[in-house]
Design a protein around this motif. Structure first.
Motif, short mmCIF file in Angstrom:
data_model
loop_
_atom_site.label_atom_id
_atom_site.label_comp_id
_atom_site.label_asym_id
_atom_site.label_seq_id
_atom_site.Cartn_x
_atom_site.Cartn_y
_atom_site.Cartn_z
N ASN A 5 0.77 -2.04 0.04
CA ASN A 5 -0.12 -0.18 -0.03
C ASN A 5 0.50 1.01 -0.08
O ASN A 5 0.41 2.55 0.50
CB ASN A 5 -0.72 0.15 1.58
CG ASN A 5 -1.71 -0.95 1.05
OD1 ASN A 5 -2.25 -1.37 -0.21
ND2 ASN A 5 -2.69 -1.42 2.44
N ASP A 115 -5.15 -5.14 -7.32
CA ASP A 115 -4.69 -5.90 -7.29
C ASP A 115 -6.30 -6.96 -8.76
O ASP A 115 -7.32 -5.98 -8.45
CB ASP A 115 -4.75 -7.09 -6.41
CG ASP A 115 -3.50 -6.90 -5.83
OD1 ASP A 115 -2.42 -6.44 -6.37
OD2 ASP A 115 -3.79 -7.23 -4.56
N VAL A 118 -9.05 -7.98 -6.21
CA VAL A 118 -9.74 -6.96 -6.18
C VAL A 118 -11.04 -6.03 -6.02
O VAL A 118 -11.98 -5.44 -6.17
CB VAL A 118 -8.71 -5.48 -5.31
CG1 VAL A 118 -9.61 -4.50 -4.68
CG2 VAL A 118 -7.53 -6.62 -3.87
N THR A 162 -4.84 0.94 -4.09
CA THR A 162 -5.50 0.76 -3.31
C THR A 162 -6.28 -0.33 -3.03
O THR A 162 -7.14 -0.87 -2.44
CB THR A 162 -6.43 1.81 -3.56
OG1 THR A 162 -6.91 1.17 -5.21
CG2 THR A 162 -5.96 2.95 -4.33
N SER A 163 -5.35 -1.14 -3.58
CA SER A 163 -6.68 -2.91 -2.87
C SER A 163 -6.27 -3.09 -1.25
O SER A 163 -7.80 -3.69 -1.45
CB SER A 163 -5.20 -4.04 -3.21
OG SER A 163 -4.74 -3.91 -4.72
N HIS A 164 -5.58 -2.96 -0.73
CA HIS A 164 -6.15 -2.71 1.09
C HIS A 164 -6.50 -1.40 1.70
O HIS A 164 -6.12 -1.24 2.60
CB HIS A 164 -5.15 -3.77 2.26
CG HIS A 164 -4.64 -4.84 1.25
ND1 HIS A 164 -5.27 -6.35 0.61
CD2 HIS A 164 -3.57 -5.10 0.36
CE1 HIS A 164 -4.88 -7.43 -0.17
NE2 HIS A 164 -4.01 -6.25 -0.34
N SER A 166 -9.21 1.58 3.24
CA SER A 166 -10.33 2.55 2.33
C SER A 166 -10.20 3.71 1.85
O SER A 166 -9.10 4.59 1.21
CB SER A 166 -10.89 2.63 4.06
OG SER A 166 -9.54 3.54 4.72
#
Length: 310
Positions: A5, A115, A118, A162-164, A166
């Protein structure tokens, strides 16, 4: 490609020619994978003071910059969300960047990625097709877009995965990348008010300074307000004023540090007395001076100063 991230900041893009007609003008291109958060990034960047245009064809960027600089509109930062649905994307984009360089415009590219798994979940959650999916599978559209954007990601100045993340964490990363980190990214507005005219509904903090002696009852101070030195001196030298400011300054400092980490970049503090003319005004100005000493961006206003005193 960013790892995890983390925000990756590459070397500056093309340098503008000194003395160009648009020197000092900045352009941010917001691009990346569909579903990676371009729209939210655009909203966050708009909150930072940029003029944002969504889904702009690359060939319209230069006329837009020309119009803004020629009209002396006061806008010096233009951000544009670029969409891959334009098939002439790369050709137009390269030519546009070259032209902006000739104009002396500072350009940066923000690339948002995520990803494949995602992105699939995000598209399925909103039940919308991928822009390049057509009649095929969702993953086919994602793979085609990733191939189209590969070279652009390599030349991006800022890449965020931004896969993980908020939406609040994404905003915080954008603030860190564009404006720095910490409490200095939080703008504080302090305003004085009179309780007799109603408690404000838009304040994050409301302080009551009616415990201080009221200058209204001092004949030579009654016609003045808290911005006048005699009134300010009277209020700030009163018993409890310094202790209150010390404690409130510390409380706001702690809160602002927390707000900076939680993607809250605007804080409103209301300080009230009876009529909003003397004590609240003087204490607002004093608190603002203390917070500015911490490097914070602080503005001050007085809600009731235009009212006639009875």
């Amino acid at each position: 490609m960013s790892q995890g991230n983390e925000t990756t900041t590459h070397a500056d893009g093309p340098k503008g020619h000194i003395g160009g007609p648009a020197e000092g003008f900045e352009v941010m291109l917001i691009t990346g994978m569909s579903g990676a958060g371009r729209s939210h990034a655009a909203h966050s960047i708009e909150d930072m003071g940029w003029y944002v245009v969504d889904n702009m064809p690359p060939q319209l960027m230069v006329p837009m910059v020309d119009m803004m600089t020629a009209s002396k509109s006061g806008v010096h930062k233009l951000a544009a969300v670029i969409d891959v649905r334009s098939r002439d994307y790369f050709t137009d984009l390269s030519a546009m960047l070259s032209h902006l360089d000739d104009l002396g415009v500072k350009t940066r590219i923000l690339f948002l990625d995520a990803d494949d798994e995602v992105l699939i979940k995000r598209f399925e959650a909103v039940r919308r097709p991928h822009p390049l999916q057509r009649s095929g599978r969702l993953i086919d559209g994602i793979r085609e877009e990733r191939e189209m954007l590969e070279n652009l990601e390599e030349r991006a100045d800022i890449v965020i995965d931004t896969s993980h993340l908020s939406i609040h964490q994404l905003s915080t990363k954008l603030y860190n990348a564009l404006m720095g980190s910490g409490p200095t990214t939080v703008s504080v507005h302090i305003f004085s008010f009179g309780f007799k005219y109603g408690i404000p509904i838009d304040a994050d903090f409301v302080a009551d300074v009616r415990f201080l002696p009221n200058p209204y009852w001092v004949p030579q101070l009654r016609g003045l307000n808290g911005r006048d030195e005699p009134v300010s001196d009277y209020v700030l030298r009163s018993d409890g004023a310094t202790e209150f400011l010390d404690a409130y300054e510390r409380a706001i400092e702690i809160a602002v540090n927390g707000y900076a980490q939680e993607d809250k970049h605007y804080v409103t503090i209301a300080i009230g007395c009876t009529g909003g003319q003397h004590r609240s005004v003087a204490m607002s100005e004093a608190l603002a001076e203390r917070l500015r000493a911490h490097g914070l961006n602080v503005s001050v206003s007085a809600r009731e100063l235009d009212r006639r005193q009875s």
